[in-house]
Design an enzyme around this catalytic site. Structure first.
Site, PDB file in Angstrom:
ATOM      1  N   TYR A   6      -1.993   0.420  10.533  1.00 33.65           N
ATOM      2  CA  TYR A   6      -2.190  -0.245   9.244  1.00 33.65           C
ATOM      3  C   TYR A   6      -0.927  -0.115   8.373  1.00 33.65           C
ATOM      4  O   TYR A   6      -0.434  -1.093   7.813  1.00 33.65           O
ATOM      5  CB  TYR A   6      -3.400   0.370   8.526  1.00 33.65           C
ATOM      6  CG  TYR A   6      -3.548  -0.061   7.081  1.00 33.65           C
ATOM      7  CD1 TYR A   6      -4.208  -1.238   6.747  1.00 33.65           C
ATOM      8  CD2 TYR A   6      -3.020   0.714   6.040  1.00 33.65           C
ATOM      9  CE1 TYR A   6      -4.341  -1.632   5.413  1.00 33.65           C
ATOM     10  CE2 TYR A   6      -3.153   0.329   4.715  1.00 33.65           C
ATOM     11  CZ  TYR A   6      -3.808  -0.842   4.400  1.00 33.65           C
ATOM     12  OH  TYR A   6      -3.934  -1.231   3.078  1.00 33.65           O
TER      13      TYR A   6
ATOM     14  N   SER B 121       0.809  -1.230   0.000  1.00 34.39           N
ATOM     15  CA  SER B 121       0.000   0.000   0.000  1.00 34.39           C
ATOM     16  C   SER B 121       0.839   1.276   0.000  1.00 34.39           C
ATOM     17  O   SER B 121       1.904   1.351   0.628  1.00 34.39           O
ATOM     18  CB  SER B 121      -0.875   0.006   1.256  1.00 34.39           C
ATOM     19  OG  SER B 121      -1.435   1.274   1.461  1.00 34.39           O
TER      20      SER B 121
ATOM     21  N   GLU C 136       0.111   3.603   1.735  1.00 29.54           N
ATOM     22  CA  GLU C 136       0.142   4.030   3.146  1.00 29.54           C
ATOM     23  C   GLU C 136       1.513   3.762   3.765  1.00 29.54           C
ATOM     24  O   GLU C 136       1.841   4.312   4.814  1.00 29.54           O
ATOM     25  CB  GLU C 136      -0.944   3.317   3.949  1.00 29.54           C
ATOM     26  CG  GLU C 136      -2.333   3.885   3.751  1.00 29.54           C
ATOM     27  CD  GLU C 136      -2.481   5.306   4.281  1.00 29.54           C
ATOM     28  OE1 GLU C 136      -2.316   5.507   5.487  1.00 29.54           O
ATOM     29  OE2 GLU C 136      -2.746   6.215   3.486  1.00 29.54           O
TER      30      GLU C 136
HETATM   31  P1  NDP Z   1     -11.499  -4.814   1.338  1.00 28.87           P
HETATM   32  O1  NDP Z   1     -11.545  -4.305   2.727  1.00 28.87           O
HETATM   33  O2  NDP Z   1     -12.623  -4.498   0.402  1.00 28.87           O
HETATM   34  O3  NDP Z   1     -11.344  -6.412   1.368  1.00 28.87           O
HETATM   35  C1  NDP Z   1     -10.548  -7.053   2.328  1.00 28.87           C
HETATM   36  C2  NDP Z   1     -10.792  -8.546   2.239  1.00 28.87           C
HETATM   37  O4  NDP Z   1     -10.013  -9.208   3.248  1.00 28.87           O
HETATM   38  C3  NDP Z   1     -12.251  -8.971   2.462  1.00 28.87           C
HETATM   39  O5  NDP Z   1     -12.569 -10.039   1.602  1.00 28.87           O
HETATM   40  C4  NDP Z   1     -12.218  -9.460   3.903  1.00 28.87           C
HETATM   41  O6  NDP Z   1     -13.224 -10.395   4.218  1.00 28.87           O
HETATM   42  C5  NDP Z   1     -10.845 -10.146   3.915  1.00 28.87           C
HETATM   43  N1  NDP Z   1     -10.370 -10.418   5.264  1.00 28.87           N
HETATM   44  C6  NDP Z   1     -10.203  -9.539   6.286  1.00 28.87           C
HETATM   45  N2  NDP Z   1      -9.752 -10.169   7.372  1.00 28.87           N
HETATM   46  C7  NDP Z   1      -9.637 -11.489   7.055  1.00 28.87           C
HETATM   47  C8  NDP Z   1      -9.229 -12.641   7.748  1.00 28.87           C
HETATM   48  N3  NDP Z   1      -8.834 -12.574   9.024  1.00 28.87           N
HETATM   49  N4  NDP Z   1      -9.225 -13.831   7.105  1.00 28.87           N
HETATM   50  C9  NDP Z   1      -9.631 -13.914   5.810  1.00 28.87           C
HETATM   51  N5  NDP Z   1     -10.034 -12.851   5.089  1.00 28.87           N
HETATM   52  C10 NDP Z   1     -10.032 -11.650   5.695  1.00 28.87           C
HETATM   53  O7  NDP Z   1     -10.108  -4.318   0.710  1.00 28.87           O
HETATM   54  P2  NDP Z   1      -9.725  -4.011  -0.824  1.00 28.87           P
HETATM   55  O8  NDP Z   1     -10.312  -5.037  -1.687  1.00 28.87           O
HETATM   56  O9  NDP Z   1      -9.940  -2.571  -1.099  1.00 28.87           O
HETATM   57  O10 NDP Z   1      -8.141  -4.193  -0.765  1.00 28.87           O
HETATM   58  C11 NDP Z   1      -7.530  -5.448  -1.049  1.00 28.87           C
HETATM   59  C12 NDP Z   1      -6.121  -5.450  -0.484  1.00 28.87           C
HETATM   60  O11 NDP Z   1      -5.362  -4.402  -1.076  1.00 28.87           O
HETATM   61  C13 NDP Z   1      -6.031  -5.217   1.021  1.00 28.87           C
HETATM   62  O12 NDP Z   1      -4.940  -5.972   1.494  1.00 28.87           O
HETATM   63  C14 NDP Z   1      -5.731  -3.739   1.145  1.00 28.87           C
HETATM   64  O13 NDP Z   1      -5.072  -3.470   2.349  1.00 28.87           O
HETATM   65  C15 NDP Z   1      -4.833  -3.540  -0.064  1.00 28.87           C
HETATM   66  N6  NDP Z   1      -4.822  -2.215  -0.619  1.00 28.87           N
HETATM   67  C16 NDP Z   1      -5.995  -1.640  -1.027  1.00 28.87           C
HETATM   68  C17 NDP Z   1      -5.981  -0.404  -1.630  1.00 28.87           C
HETATM   69  C18 NDP Z   1      -7.235   0.272  -2.054  1.00 28.87           C
HETATM   70  O14 NDP Z   1      -7.194   1.477  -2.335  1.00 28.87           O
HETATM   71  N7  NDP Z   1      -8.368  -0.440  -2.182  1.00 28.87           N
HETATM   72  C19 NDP Z   1      -4.695   0.314  -1.883  1.00 28.87           C
HETATM   73  C20 NDP Z   1      -3.540  -0.406  -1.409  1.00 28.87           C
HETATM   74  C21 NDP Z   1      -3.602  -1.626  -0.826  1.00 28.87           C
HETATM   75  P3  NDP Z   1     -14.683  -9.926   4.750  1.00 28.87           P
HETATM   76  O15 NDP Z   1     -15.474  -9.634   3.488  1.00 28.87           O
HETATM   77  O16 NDP Z   1     -15.119 -11.122   5.486  1.00 28.87           O
HETATM   78  O17 NDP Z   1     -14.491  -8.701   5.597  1.00 28.87           O
HETATM   79  P1  GDR Z   2      -7.108   5.745   3.082  1.00 27.03           P
HETATM   80  O1  GDR Z   2      -8.636   5.841   2.623  1.00 27.03           O
HETATM   81  O2  GDR Z   2      -6.942   6.025   4.530  1.00 27.03           O
HETATM   82  O3  GDR Z   2      -6.322   6.608   2.139  1.00 27.03           O
HETATM   83  O4  GDR Z   2      -6.786   4.191   2.856  1.00 27.03           O
HETATM   84  P2  GDR Z   2      -9.902   6.576   3.245  1.00 27.03           P
HETATM   85  O5  GDR Z   2     -10.868   6.678   2.117  1.00 27.03           O
HETATM   86  O6  GDR Z   2     -10.380   5.923   4.496  1.00 27.03           O
HETATM   87  O7  GDR Z   2      -9.348   8.036   3.644  1.00 27.03           O
HETATM   88  C1  GDR Z   2      -8.837   8.929   2.672  1.00 27.03           C
HETATM   89  C2  GDR Z   2      -8.663  10.319   3.274  1.00 27.03           C
HETATM   90  O8  GDR Z   2      -9.954  10.887   3.511  1.00 27.03           O
HETATM   91  C3  GDR Z   2      -9.938  11.543   4.773  1.00 27.03           C
HETATM   92  N1  GDR Z   2     -11.305  11.665   5.290  1.00 27.03           N
HETATM   93  C4  GDR Z   2     -12.105  10.628   5.607  1.00 27.03           C
HETATM   94  N2  GDR Z   2     -11.911   9.298   5.522  1.00 27.03           N
HETATM   95  C5  GDR Z   2     -12.944   8.491   5.878  1.00 27.03           C
HETATM   96  N3  GDR Z   2     -12.785   7.158   5.753  1.00 27.03           N
HETATM   97  N4  GDR Z   2     -14.125   8.980   6.377  1.00 27.03           N
HETATM   98  C6  GDR Z   2     -14.358  10.320   6.491  1.00 27.03           C
HETATM   99  O9  GDR Z   2     -15.411  10.741   6.924  1.00 27.03           O
HETATM  100  C7  GDR Z   2     -13.296  11.188   6.072  1.00 27.03           C
HETATM  101  N5  GDR Z   2     -13.174  12.530   6.019  1.00 27.03           N
HETATM  102  C8  GDR Z   2     -11.973  12.811   5.544  1.00 27.03           C
HETATM  103  C9  GDR Z   2      -9.027  10.642   5.621  1.00 27.03           C
HETATM  104  O10 GDR Z   2      -8.598  11.364   6.780  1.00 27.03           O
HETATM  105  C10 GDR Z   2      -7.929  10.355   4.605  1.00 27.03           C
HETATM  106  O11 GDR Z   2      -7.009  11.400   4.595  1.00 27.03           O
HETATM  107  C11 GDR Z   2      -7.193   3.497   1.687  1.00 27.03           C
HETATM  108  C12 GDR Z   2      -7.472   2.039   2.075  1.00 27.03           C
HETATM  109  O12 GDR Z   2      -8.042   1.366   0.986  1.00 27.03           O
HETATM  110  C13 GDR Z   2      -6.186   1.324   2.452  1.00 27.03           C
HETATM  111  O13 GDR Z   2      -6.450  -0.075   2.649  1.00 27.03           O
HETATM  112  C14 GDR Z   2      -5.182   1.504   1.313  1.00 27.03           C
HETATM  113  O14 GDR Z   2      -3.971   0.856   1.627  1.00 27.03           O
HETATM  114  C15 GDR Z   2      -4.959   2.972   1.050  1.00 27.03           C
HETATM  115  O15 GDR Z   2      -6.201   3.562   0.689  1.00 27.03           O
HETATM  116  C16 GDR Z   2      -3.987   3.200  -0.108  1.00 27.03           C
END
Ligand code: NDP
Ligand code: GDR
Length: 324
Positions: A148, A124, A126
């Site tokens: 995280y 990520s 992050e």
């Molecule tokens: P989601 O939160 O949508 O999906 C996470 C998945 O992980 C879900 O299927 C969840 O299952 C599963 N999970 C959580 N805990 C467990 C566990 N203990 N055992 C088995 N499965 C588990 O995330 P995204 O699809 O958005 O992201 C996918 C991956 O990419 C993650 O690792 C995230 O950190 C990473 N990532 C995402 C980014 C983004 O912008 N979307 C950017 C960078 C990295 P359940 O449905 O049961 O909760």
């Molecule tokens: P992020 O996504 O932390 O970048 O992680 P998120 O959408 O939660 O926050 C983005 C930014 O928005 C600001 N913010 C708020 N965020 C949320 N969730 N709710 C609010 O009400 C709100 N108001 C302002 C946050 O402070 C932050 O700056 C996502 C996840 O998908 C991670 O798993 C992944 O690794 C990173 O993107 C890349």
């Protein structure tokens, strides 16, 4: 040789898009899902009968060994994580286990099962956190700003270490934020698209948010799952940043979303609530994906189109009395 993929996190945003894309490429697709008190297969419902689902938890190494034995995968995509940054302060140890240590579980399970496979770790942006340079690329030092982010750094380094120690084929996709109509409702983009749609349809008159000034490099999720697949098709395991190279503030996303819904002035609807601010913020992320572009990847959806896709989708389902 037939291609067999095992996806952890199959029920999540990325897991669902990746599964669809791999099915289109004639992969046999296995997905690890965890037991819950109610079924939660909404994102994969339409093609669930084409996937082989294996129950298990990423923090439970026995689950992973069973999943490997059952699927015998040629490619593993490790997408499972506690992925919400905010929750990583309220559940830091769970986050460290699920998002960090679980990668080590998976790698040990592979070694103990003695199987040859390629592994993609969903790393990520992050990890860059309080950025030390802009834009961020594969050589930018990490400075995580949340439990995280720290967990993702641990998973990243253990994957690099196992690659170097044992010659395993493990690659990292260092993905910047990617969004879609399948995004979880607590993430800011979907919270905004859903909130704005509710307001535009007269079902609500307020949207509570935190920090509007933070900036993110937002792309379209299916482009990022394509990147993950492409990364595993390379002849050598390596790490790649996936990003659009553009950055926008939460305020810009909000402004654009209201405009898409036909509302020009949104001040009266938006309430800033301190409870959505984080103990430590990531102020600015912008990725440099040149390395990934050099192997043939590019994002297909612009920022404006991404906002429109999400708002239009939420307007449509809420008009049908769907998600509230
Ligand atoms: P989601 O939160 O949508 O999906 C996470 C998945 O992980 C879900 O299927 C969840 O299952 C599963 N999970 C959580 N805990 C467990 C566990 N203990 N055992 C088995 N499965 C588990 O995330 P995204 O699809 O958005 O992201 C996918 C991956 O990419 C993650 O690792 C995230 O950190 C990473 N990532 C995402 C980014 C983004 O912008 N979307 C950017 C960078 C990295 P359940 O449905 O049961 O909760
Ligand atoms: P992020 O996504 O932390 O970048 O992680 P998120 O959408 O939660 O926050 C983005 C930014 O928005 C600001 N913010 C708020 N965020 C949320 N969730 N709710 C609010 O009400 C709100 N108001 C302002 C946050 O402070 C932050 O700056 C996502 C996840 O998908 C991670 O798993 C992944 O690794 C990173 O993107 C890349």
């Amino acid at each position: 040789m037939s291609k067999i993929a095992l996806i952890t996190g199959i029920t999540g945003q990325d897991g669902s898009y990746l599964a669809e894309q791999l099915l289109d490429e004639d992969y046999e697709v296995y997905g690890l899902y965890r037991r819950s008190s109610l079924p939660h297969f909404e994102r994969i419902e339409e093609f669930k009968d084409k996937i082989k689902l294996i129950e298990g938890d990423i923090t439970d190494v026995g689950s992973l060994i069973r999943a490997l034995k059952e699927s015998e995968p040629t490619e593993i995509y490790n997408l499972a994580a506690q992925s919400f940054v905010g929750t990583s302060w309220t559940q830091p140890i769970n986050t460290m286990n699920t998002t960090g240590l679980s990668m080590l579980n998976l790698l040990e399970a592979i070694r103990l099962s003695d199987i040859e496979t390629r592994v993609l770790q969903a790393s990520s942006s992050e990890m860059f956190g309080k950025v030390v340079e802009t834009p961020q690329n594969e050589n930018t030092p990490f400075y995580p700003r949340s439990p995280y982010g720290v967990a993702k750094v641990a998973a990243y380094w253990i994957s690099v270490n196992y690659r170097e120690s044992y010659g395993m084929f493990i690659s990292n996709c260092i993905a910047f934020n990617h969004e879609s109509p399948r995004r979880g409702i607590e993430f800011v983009t979907r919270k905004i698209s859903n909130g704005v749609a509710n307001i535009a349809l007269g079902k609500s008159d307020r949207l509570e948010l935190g920090n509007l000034e933070s900036k993110r490099d937002w792309g379209y999720a299916p482009d990022y799952t394509r990147a993950m697949h492409l990364i595993l098709q390379q002849s050598k395991a390596d790490d790649y940043v996936a990003a659009t190279g553009e950055t926008h503030s939460v305020r810009e996303f909000l402004d654009r979303a209201f405009k898409v819904a036909g509302i020009d002035s949104w001040d009266k609807y938006v309430i800033i609530n301190q409870k959505y601010f984080r103990p430590a913020e990531v102020d600015l992320l912008t990725g440099d994906a040149s390395k990934l572009r050099n192997i043939g990847w590019k994002p297909s959806i612009s920022f404006d189109d991404l906002v429109k896709i999400m708002v239009d989708y939420d307007m449509q389902i809420l008009s049908k009395d769907g998600l509230e």
